[in-house]
Scaffold this motif. Structure first.
Motif, PDB file in Angstrom:
ATOM      1  N   UNK A 180      11.037   4.889  34.394  1.00  0.00           N
ATOM      2  CA  UNK A 180      11.292   4.476  32.965  1.00  0.00           C
ATOM      3  C   UNK A 180       9.890   4.828  32.109  1.00  0.00           C
ATOM      4  N   UNK A 181       9.725   5.372  31.032  1.00  0.00           N
ATOM      5  CA  UNK A 181       8.689   5.623  30.699  1.00  0.00           C
ATOM      6  C   UNK A 181       7.990   4.219  29.951  1.00  0.00           C
ATOM      7  N   UNK A 182       6.794   4.125  29.735  1.00  0.00           N
ATOM      8  CA  UNK A 182       6.023   3.063  29.340  1.00  0.00           C
ATOM      9  C   UNK A 182       5.195   3.691  27.836  1.00  0.00           C
ATOM     10  N   UNK A 183       5.518   2.999  26.694  1.00  0.00           N
ATOM     11  CA  UNK A 183       4.930   3.389  25.574  1.00  0.00           C
ATOM     12  C   UNK A 183       3.491   2.944  25.479  1.00  0.00           C
ATOM     13  N   UNK A 184       2.868   3.970  24.708  1.00  0.00           N
ATOM     14  CA  UNK A 184       1.356   3.654  24.551  1.00  0.00           C
ATOM     15  C   UNK A 184       1.137   2.708  23.907  1.00  0.00           C
ATOM     16  N   UNK A 185      -0.267   2.093  23.788  1.00  0.00           N
ATOM     17  CA  UNK A 185      -0.763   0.773  23.143  1.00  0.00           C
ATOM     18  C   UNK A 185      -0.397   0.866  21.767  1.00  0.00           C
ATOM     19  N   UNK A 186      -0.645   2.106  20.971  1.00  0.00           N
ATOM     20  CA  UNK A 186      -0.347   1.959  19.534  1.00  0.00           C
ATOM     21  C   UNK A 186       1.052   1.857  19.359  1.00  0.00           C
ATOM     22  N   UNK A 187       2.059   2.442  19.966  1.00  0.00           N
ATOM     23  CA  UNK A 187       3.338   2.167  19.881  1.00  0.00           C
ATOM     24  C   UNK A 187       3.876   0.713  20.033  1.00  0.00           C
ATOM     25  N   UNK A 240      13.803   4.381  29.564  1.00  0.00           N
ATOM     26  CA  UNK A 240      14.336   5.245  30.559  1.00  0.00           C
ATOM     27  C   UNK A 240      13.593   6.222  30.907  1.00  0.00           C
ATOM     28  N   UNK A 241      14.178   6.981  31.920  1.00  0.00           N
ATOM     29  CA  UNK A 241      13.598   8.176  32.583  1.00  0.00           C
ATOM     30  C   UNK A 241      14.366   9.393  32.122  1.00  0.00           C
ATOM     31  N   UNK A 242      13.937  10.481  32.928  1.00  0.00           N
ATOM     32  CA  UNK A 242      14.449  11.897  32.477  1.00  0.00           C
ATOM     33  C   UNK A 242      15.864  12.095  32.384  1.00  0.00           C
ATOM     34  N   UNK A 243      16.852  11.160  33.187  1.00  0.00           N
ATOM     35  CA  UNK A 243      18.214  11.228  33.003  1.00  0.00           C
ATOM     36  C   UNK A 243      19.030  10.170  32.789  1.00  0.00           C
ATOM     37  N   UNK A 244      18.084   9.158  32.382  1.00  0.00           N
ATOM     38  CA  UNK A 244      18.917   7.678  32.109  1.00  0.00           C
ATOM     39  C   UNK A 244      19.262   7.052  33.212  1.00  0.00           C
ATOM     40  N   UNK A 245      18.970   7.545  34.504  1.00  0.00           N
ATOM     41  CA  UNK A 245      19.449   6.886  35.538  1.00  0.00           C
ATOM     42  C   UNK A 245      18.809   5.507  35.756  1.00  0.00           C
ATOM     43  N   UNK A 246      17.559   5.331  35.297  1.00  0.00           N
ATOM     44  CA  UNK A 246      16.634   4.171  35.469  1.00  0.00           C
ATOM     45  C   UNK A 246      16.485   3.618  34.123  1.00  0.00           C
ATOM     46  N   UNK A 247      16.958   2.196  34.053  1.00  0.00           N
ATOM     47  CA  UNK A 247      16.719   1.512  32.425  1.00  0.00           C
ATOM     48  C   UNK A 247      15.822   0.374  32.622  1.00  0.00           C
ATOM     49  N   UNK A 248      14.958   0.157  32.023  1.00  0.00           N
ATOM     50  CA  UNK A 248      14.086  -1.095  32.102  1.00  0.00           C
ATOM     51  C   UNK A 248      14.255  -1.832  30.690  1.00  0.00           C
ATOM     52  N   UNK A 249      15.030  -3.099  30.705  1.00  0.00           N
ATOM     53  CA  UNK A 249      15.109  -3.720  29.531  1.00  0.00           C
ATOM     54  C   UNK A 249      14.216  -4.604  29.145  1.00  0.00           C
ATOM     55  N   UNK A 250      13.679  -4.844  27.971  1.00  0.00           N
ATOM     56  CA  UNK A 250      12.599  -5.855  27.778  1.00  0.00           C
ATOM     57  C   UNK A 250      12.503  -6.129  26.295  1.00  0.00           C
ATOM     58  N   UNK A 251      11.972  -7.403  26.151  1.00  0.00           N
ATOM     59  CA  UNK A 251      11.907  -7.728  24.498  1.00  0.00           C
ATOM     60  C   UNK A 251      10.278  -7.132  24.065  1.00  0.00           C
ATOM     61  N   UNK A 252      10.187  -6.893  22.776  1.00  0.00           N
ATOM     62  CA  UNK A 252       9.178  -6.597  22.354  1.00  0.00           C
ATOM     63  C   UNK A 252       7.983  -7.217  22.783  1.00  0.00           C
TER      64      UNK A 252
END
Length: 130
Positions: free
Chosen positions: A85-92, A108-120
């Motif tokens: 799953x991608x990690x947003x940059x600090x600015x985002x 998520x990753x390139x095919x949506x097979x891995x999803x990390x769910x979190x709050x802001x």
């Protein structure tokens, strides 16, 4: 609040990646923001030869939503061409904490097979506030 189908939300973020303008990094990212009434706003990263003018997919989706008067963001999905799953940059992370503080964020990753769910808040604890 509407019930959200995380797989569908991730699919839309993956679809938004196709519009990315990434001639320098070759790293497409897509995002899908969802409002409380179910409206979806897509975004992708857009690069520029003057690197500081590049903008991330998350900010495109959120800025686009706000510019259209859609300010009650309840979910945001972010997808990138990576194995984990991608990690947003600090600015985002900072923008998410201010413009979508109550949103559930799906990474998520390139095919949506891995999803990390979190709050802001989990994404950016102790975010900057005036």
């Amino acid at each position: 609040m509407i019930p959200l189908d995380e797989k569908e939300l991730v699919r839309k973020a993956l679809s938004a990646m196709k519009n990315a303008y990434v001639p320098y990094s070759k790293f497409p990212v897509g995002a899908c923001a969802v409002t409380a009434d179910g409206e979806e706003v897509l975004g992708c990263n857009i690069e520029n030869a003057s690197y500081g003018l590049t903008i991330c997919a998350e900010r495109v989706a959120l800025f686009k939503a706000y510019s259209e008067g859609k300010k009650d963001i309840v979910a945001l999905a972010v997808a990138a061409n990576v194995d984990e799953p991608v990690s947003p940059c600090g600015a985002c992370r900072q923008v998410i904490s201010e413009l979508a503080p109550k949103a559930i964020v799906y990474l998520t990753n390139k095919d949506g097979s891995k999803i990390k769910r979190m709050t802001a808040e989990e994404l950016l604890p102790y975010g900057f506030k005036l």
